[in-house]
Scaffold this motif. Structure first.
Motif, PDB file in Angstrom:
ATOM      1  N   TRP A   1      64.409  22.047 -24.195  1.00 24.42           N
ATOM      2  CA  TRP A   1      65.320  20.967 -23.810  1.00 24.42           C
ATOM      3  C   TRP A   1      65.266  20.668 -22.309  1.00 24.42           C
ATOM      4  O   TRP A   1      65.739  19.631 -21.857  1.00 24.42           O
ATOM      5  CB  TRP A   1      66.750  21.310 -24.210  1.00 24.42           C
ATOM      6  CG  TRP A   1      66.982  21.205 -25.679  1.00 24.42           C
ATOM      7  CD1 TRP A   1      67.090  22.230 -26.577  1.00 24.42           C
ATOM      8  CD2 TRP A   1      67.111  19.998 -26.434  1.00 24.42           C
ATOM      9  NE1 TRP A   1      67.284  21.740 -27.850  1.00 24.42           N
ATOM     10  CE2 TRP A   1      67.308  20.377 -27.786  1.00 24.42           C
ATOM     11  CE3 TRP A   1      67.078  18.642 -26.112  1.00 24.42           C
ATOM     12  CZ2 TRP A   1      67.465  19.441 -28.798  1.00 24.42           C
ATOM     13  CZ3 TRP A   1      67.234  17.709 -27.111  1.00 24.42           C
ATOM     14  CH2 TRP A   1      67.428  18.103 -28.443  1.00 24.42           C
ATOM     15  N   VAL A   2      64.672  21.577 -21.523  1.00 29.16           N
ATOM     16  CA  VAL A   2      64.580  21.332 -20.087  1.00 29.16           C
ATOM     17  C   VAL A   2      63.735  20.092 -19.788  1.00 29.16           C
ATOM     18  O   VAL A   2      63.866  19.473 -18.719  1.00 29.16           O
ATOM     19  CB  VAL A   2      63.996  22.579 -19.380  1.00 29.16           C
ATOM     20  CG1 VAL A   2      62.515  22.721 -19.676  1.00 29.16           C
ATOM     21  CG2 VAL A   2      64.225  22.526 -17.882  1.00 29.16           C
TER      22      VAL A   2
ATOM     23  N   TRP B   1      63.144  28.228 -13.817  1.00 33.46           N
ATOM     24  CA  TRP B   1      63.860  26.978 -14.062  1.00 33.46           C
ATOM     25  C   TRP B   1      63.327  26.255 -15.283  1.00 33.46           C
ATOM     26  O   TRP B   1      64.081  25.672 -16.058  1.00 33.46           O
ATOM     27  CB  TRP B   1      63.725  26.048 -12.854  1.00 33.46           C
ATOM     28  CG  TRP B   1      64.513  26.450 -11.662  1.00 33.46           C
ATOM     29  CD1 TRP B   1      65.179  27.622 -11.454  1.00 33.46           C
ATOM     30  CD2 TRP B   1      64.697  25.670 -10.469  1.00 33.46           C
ATOM     31  NE1 TRP B   1      65.757  27.636 -10.217  1.00 33.46           N
ATOM     32  CE2 TRP B   1      65.484  26.446  -9.593  1.00 33.46           C
ATOM     33  CE3 TRP B   1      64.266  24.425 -10.068  1.00 33.46           C
ATOM     34  CZ2 TRP B   1      65.860  25.992  -8.336  1.00 33.46           C
ATOM     35  CZ3 TRP B   1      64.629  23.960  -8.814  1.00 33.46           C
ATOM     36  CH2 TRP B   1      65.423  24.734  -7.952  1.00 33.46           C
ATOM     37  N   ALA B   2      62.016  26.238 -15.427  1.00 28.52           N
ATOM     38  CA  ALA B   2      61.366  25.472 -16.490  1.00 28.52           C
ATOM     39  C   ALA B   2      59.987  26.081 -16.728  1.00 28.52           C
ATOM     40  O   ALA B   2      59.500  26.859 -15.899  1.00 28.52           O
ATOM     41  CB  ALA B   2      61.231  23.997 -16.097  1.00 28.52           C
TER      42      ALA B   2
ATOM     43  N   MET C   1      64.206  16.686 -16.903  1.00 33.55           N
ATOM     44  CA  MET C   1      63.045  16.414 -16.057  1.00 33.55           C
ATOM     45  C   MET C   1      62.532  14.996 -16.268  1.00 33.55           C
ATOM     46  O   MET C   1      62.214  14.287 -15.305  1.00 33.55           O
ATOM     47  CB  MET C   1      61.944  17.443 -16.338  1.00 33.55           C
ATOM     48  CG  MET C   1      62.288  18.850 -15.870  1.00 33.55           C
ATOM     49  SD  MET C   1      61.013  20.074 -16.277  1.00 33.55           S
ATOM     50  CE  MET C   1      59.658  19.508 -15.247  1.00 33.55           C
TER      51      MET C   1
ATOM     52  N   HIS D   1      68.857  26.811 -15.610  1.00 35.11           N
ATOM     53  CA  HIS D   1      67.859  25.782 -15.871  1.00 35.11           C
ATOM     54  C   HIS D   1      68.464  24.424 -15.519  1.00 35.11           C
ATOM     55  O   HIS D   1      69.686  24.273 -15.473  1.00 35.11           O
ATOM     56  CB  HIS D   1      67.423  25.807 -17.339  1.00 35.11           C
ATOM     57  CG  HIS D   1      67.023  27.164 -17.823  1.00 35.11           C
ATOM     58  ND1 HIS D   1      65.804  27.732 -17.549  1.00 35.11           N
ATOM     59  CD2 HIS D   1      67.704  28.084 -18.565  1.00 35.11           C
ATOM     60  CE1 HIS D   1      65.732  28.931 -18.082  1.00 35.11           C
ATOM     61  NE2 HIS D   1      66.872  29.169 -18.713  1.00 35.11           N
ATOM     62  N   PRO D   2      67.645  23.413 -15.274  1.00 25.19           N
ATOM     63  CA  PRO D   2      68.174  22.094 -14.916  1.00 25.19           C
ATOM     64  C   PRO D   2      69.135  21.547 -15.969  1.00 25.19           C
ATOM     65  O   PRO D   2      68.881  21.632 -17.179  1.00 25.19           O
ATOM     66  CB  PRO D   2      66.911  21.233 -14.824  1.00 25.19           C
ATOM     67  CG  PRO D   2      65.824  22.194 -14.450  1.00 25.19           C
ATOM     68  CD  PRO D   2      66.165  23.450 -15.180  1.00 25.19           C
TER      69      PRO D   2
ATOM     70  N   ALA E   1      59.671  22.297 -12.603  1.00 27.54           N
ATOM     71  CA  ALA E   1      60.903  21.620 -12.189  1.00 27.54           C
ATOM     72  C   ALA E   1      61.072  21.668 -10.676  1.00 27.54           C
ATOM     73  O   ALA E   1      61.502  20.689 -10.051  1.00 27.54           O
ATOM     74  CB  ALA E   1      62.110  22.249 -12.880  1.00 27.54           C
TER      75      ALA E   1
ATOM     76  N   PRO F   1      69.361  23.591 -10.703  1.00 28.27           N
ATOM     77  CA  PRO F   1      70.415  24.307 -11.440  1.00 28.27           C
ATOM     78  C   PRO F   1      71.609  24.614 -10.538  1.00 28.27           C
ATOM     79  O   PRO F   1      71.445  25.103  -9.423  1.00 28.27           O
ATOM     80  CB  PRO F   1      69.719  25.596 -11.890  1.00 28.27           C
ATOM     81  CG  PRO F   1      68.254  25.289 -11.840  1.00 28.27           C
ATOM     82  CD  PRO F   1      68.095  24.336 -10.691  1.00 28.27           C
TER      83      PRO F   1
ATOM     84  N   THR G   1      70.351  23.146 -19.491  1.00 24.77           N
ATOM     85  CA  THR G   1      69.530  23.134 -20.702  1.00 24.77           C
ATOM     86  C   THR G   1      68.925  24.512 -20.955  1.00 24.77           C
ATOM     87  O   THR G   1      68.998  25.414 -20.120  1.00 24.77           O
ATOM     88  CB  THR G   1      68.404  22.107 -20.578  1.00 24.77           C
ATOM     89  OG1 THR G   1      67.667  22.361 -19.375  1.00 24.77           O
ATOM     90  CG2 THR G   1      68.958  20.699 -20.547  1.00 24.77           C
ATOM     91  N   ARG G   2      68.291  24.653 -22.113  1.00 21.84           N
ATOM     92  CA  ARG G   2      67.594  25.881 -22.461  1.00 21.84           C
ATOM     93  C   ARG G   2      66.296  25.540 -23.175  1.00 21.84           C
ATOM     94  O   ARG G   2      66.213  24.537 -23.874  1.00 21.84           O
ATOM     95  CB  ARG G   2      68.454  26.766 -23.371  1.00 21.84           C
ATOM     96  CG  ARG G   2      69.684  27.363 -22.709  1.00 21.84           C
ATOM     97  CD  ARG G   2      70.474  28.200 -23.709  1.00 21.84           C
ATOM     98  NE  ARG G   2      71.655  28.786 -23.100  1.00 21.84           N
ATOM     99  CZ  ARG G   2      71.673  29.952 -22.458  1.00 21.84           C
ATOM    100  NH1 ARG G   2      70.545  30.657 -22.376  1.00 21.84           N
ATOM    101  NH2 ARG G   2      72.772  30.421 -21.939  1.00 21.84           N
TER     102      ARG G   2
END
Length: 333
Positions: A252-253, A96-97, A257, A244-245, A106, A238, A248-249
């Motif tokens: 940018w995650v 996720w992060a 957060m 990702h949350p 995350a 996600p 984002t990629r």
């Protein structure tokens, strides 16, 4: 008024049964077709929340202590039992992060506050509203307290055992386990020994008194609670095909957060301001819980429904929950 032991035990059983329903089933995890899984989770969820409430009431502490012990509960479940906070494979949450200090960042930010609110605070609040005569008192005697603690430990061991089938071979690093235990102990001491005691019972304004302007009307509180709950979940979990949350990629995650953290702080400050005034009533508490729960289930329909049947059944459960909340609102008035 003397509290009936049978009434206290009934309230404790209600809290134990309600907790996994609020925390898991109304989010669509598991789907209704797998609701039997709650039988495996009730010992840790139910006994854990009952134990927290008993400790807080016996220590004469308030909602801050409930939330701190709820966070400690989240570390027990996610860090010690599931070991999802550190596992590089379980649920795919490591992707996720970026991992921070060996933690799935995350996932940790999402689940520790989630457990504090949805697995502990909201079930306790709802049962306090259902059984208002006992809200400032323990439900159980010493024997019941010991039983709750034993069931909680056994529930954690059961969860650890079942996790070995879905995350085979993984064992959290000893340093992480020690750190989790130390944080849990620190949170417990802070909650039960350091935090000041609120008035017991808290002073209440007369029923006929008008609420100060600083306390919004219950529908407004319900809407804001819903926005906060849906926003927090949506920023960190996600969904809709995202990995990702908030879609984002890379680096940018950090944006969703940080936004989730700011949203949680803002919601906490507003709630602290509102509840500090004599105009806060049970109907405001119920609006807070109801708004958060309805938004929580709405998010589950979007994010956790694997099939159309799952989404429809969860939406139907949400309707039933809304009706029950409305009936409780009529009783509260």
């Amino acid at each position: 008024m003397v509290t009936s032991p049978a009434r206290g035990r009934w309230a404790a059983l209600l809290l134990a049964g309600l907790t996994p329903v609020v925390a898991e089933l109304t989010l669509g995890n598991p789907p209704l077709r797998q609701a039997w899984l709650l039988l495996l989770w009730t010992p840790i969820y139910g006994a854990g929340t009952v134990l927290i409430r008993e400790l807080v009431r016996r220590a004469g502490r308030g909602w801050y202590a409930v939330l701190l012990l709820g966070a400690a509960y989240g570390i027990v479940e996610e860090g010690l039992a599931l070991q999802a906070l550190t596992s590089p494979t379980l649920y795919g949450v490591a992707g996720w992060a970026p991992r921070v200090l060996g933690l799935n960042s995350a996932y940790t930010e999402l689940n520790i506050p989630y457990h504090a609110v949805f697995s502990v605070a909201l079930p306790i609040l709802l049962v306090d509203l259902v059984v208002p005569a006992l809200r400032h008192r323990p439900y159980l005697g010493r024997t019941g307290l010991v039983v709750a603690a034993v069931v909680f430990v056994l529930g954690a061991l059961l969860l650890r055992w079942t996790t070995a089938f879905v995350d085979p071979g993984y064992q959290a690093p000893p340093a992480a386990l020690v750190a989790f235990v130390l944080v849990i102990a620190a949170l417990a001491v802070l909650a039960l020994r350091v935090l000041p005691r609120p008035p017991n019972p808290p002073a209440a304004a007369p029923r006929t008194a008008a609420a100060p302007r600083t306390v919004p009307a219950p529908p407004v509180i319900a809407c804001l609670a819903g926005v906060a709950a849906f926003g927090y979940l949506g920023l960190l979990f996600p969904f809709g095909g995202a990995h990702h949350p908030a879609f984002t990629r890379g680096g940018w995650v950090a944006v969703p957060m940080a936004a989730a953290a700011l949203l949680a702080v803002a919601a906490g400050l507003l709630l602290r301001r509102w509840t500090a005034h004599g105009g806060w009533r049970d109907r405001h508490s119920l609006a807070l819980a109801g708004g958060a729960l309805v938004a929580h289930t709405a998010f589950g329909v979007i994010a956790n429904g694997a099939t159309t049947t799952d989404r429809v059944s969860l939406a139907a459960l949400g309707v039933v929950m809304t009706v029950l909340l409305a009936l409780l609102a009529r009783r509260t008035r």
